[in-house]
Design an enzyme around this catalytic site. Sequence first.
Site, PDB file in Angstrom:
ATOM      1  N   SER A 130       0.874  -1.186   0.000  1.00  0.00           N
ATOM      2  CA  SER A 130       0.000   0.000   0.000  1.00  0.00           C
ATOM      3  C   SER A 130       0.897   1.217   0.000  1.00  0.00           C
ATOM      4  CB  SER A 130      -0.856   0.004   1.270  1.00  0.00           C
ATOM      5  OG  SER A 130      -1.445   1.282   1.475  1.00  0.00           O
ATOM      6  N   TYR A 171      -2.544  -1.115  10.464  1.00  0.00           N
ATOM      7  CA  TYR A 171      -2.431  -1.372   9.023  1.00  0.00           C
ATOM      8  C   TYR A 171      -1.115  -0.804   8.483  1.00  0.00           C
ATOM      9  CZ  TYR A 171      -3.878  -1.126   4.053  1.00  0.00           C
ATOM     10  OH  TYR A 171      -3.971  -1.259   2.695  1.00  0.00           O
TER      11      TYR A 171
HETATM   12  C1  BGC Z   1      -6.206   1.656   2.364  1.00  0.00           C
HETATM   13  C2  BGC Z   1      -7.417   2.519   2.128  1.00  0.00           C
HETATM   14  C3  BGC Z   1      -6.990   3.948   1.783  1.00  0.00           C
HETATM   15  C4  BGC Z   1      -5.955   3.952   0.679  1.00  0.00           C
HETATM   16  C5  BGC Z   1      -5.425   5.351   0.338  1.00  0.00           C
HETATM   17  C6  BGC Z   1      -5.251   1.795   1.211  1.00  0.00           C
HETATM   18  O1  BGC Z   1      -4.121   1.019   1.442  1.00  0.00           O
HETATM   19  O2  BGC Z   1      -6.615   0.304   2.489  1.00  0.00           O
HETATM   20  O3  BGC Z   1      -8.226   2.497   3.268  1.00  0.00           O
HETATM   21  O4  BGC Z   1      -8.099   4.694   1.348  1.00  0.00           O
HETATM   22  O5  BGC Z   1      -4.877   3.147   1.057  1.00  0.00           O
HETATM   23  O6  BGC Z   1      -5.055   6.069   1.480  1.00  0.00           O
END
Ligand code: BGC
Length: 255
Positions: free
Chosen positions: A143, A156
Amino acid sequence: MLLEGKTIIVTGGNSGIGEAIVIAAAAAGANVVVDYVAHPDATSDLLAKITAEGGHAIGVDADVSKLDDLQTMIDLAVSTFGSLDVIVNNAGVETRTSVLDTTEEQYEHVMDINLKSAFFGTQFAAKQFIKQGTPGVIINISSVHEDWPMPGNTAYCVSKGGTRMLARTAGVELGQHGIRVVNVAPGAVSTPINTATMNDPAQLHRLDAAIPLGRMAQPAEIADTVVFLASGKSGYMTASTVFVDGGIMQGSVGL
Ligand code: BGC
């Protein structure tokens, strides 16, 4: 076709980004193993769709936070299709809770699904590649938050920060075997993980406004990058991250 004859496992493969990767990989000629833990109907529908289009895919009900399940998933890929070429550690969850009130249970759930599974998925796939004597590719769906804070989603971010160093360190260690490890870091993507945001017009407007391209990504836009990374076309890329984020990390109000 880019992935003709290659066997690829996609964890969390029956929804969101995982489903898009499964569809794109099958269309590129791969044999696909679709891992899932919930919604068997969605998996059957997906497998039927791929088969109807002439593709090759099987499902496996495996909990990637459990090492036995991970090994079963890899063994099934090999016994069905003869070998393993690519694993995509995609399964992921988030709690959207602050560091102040994240419980131990929430923390462990996020770390187990996002990081432990990617770590041992990497280890088990690498052992299989070495046993086969073939180069293989390990792709972690990370991410932008492997590097960029998201206040209110701390566990996360910690888990994704871990996958950042997993790709770098395992990529360095495994290079001698010809094994590549690459992270794909999506920004905001139109998937179930973002349902709450997409259902809140004001929040969605704020999000779109923060993205230089002005919109969330479609899952297929992430999947296309994964197919490229899984193929020989990216043969010199390893131990790093490809960001597919519409520019969100570089957003600036120009002050
Ligand atoms: C997350 C989302 C978030 C996006 C951008 C992703 O990794 O799961 O919740 O909106 O990143 O910030």
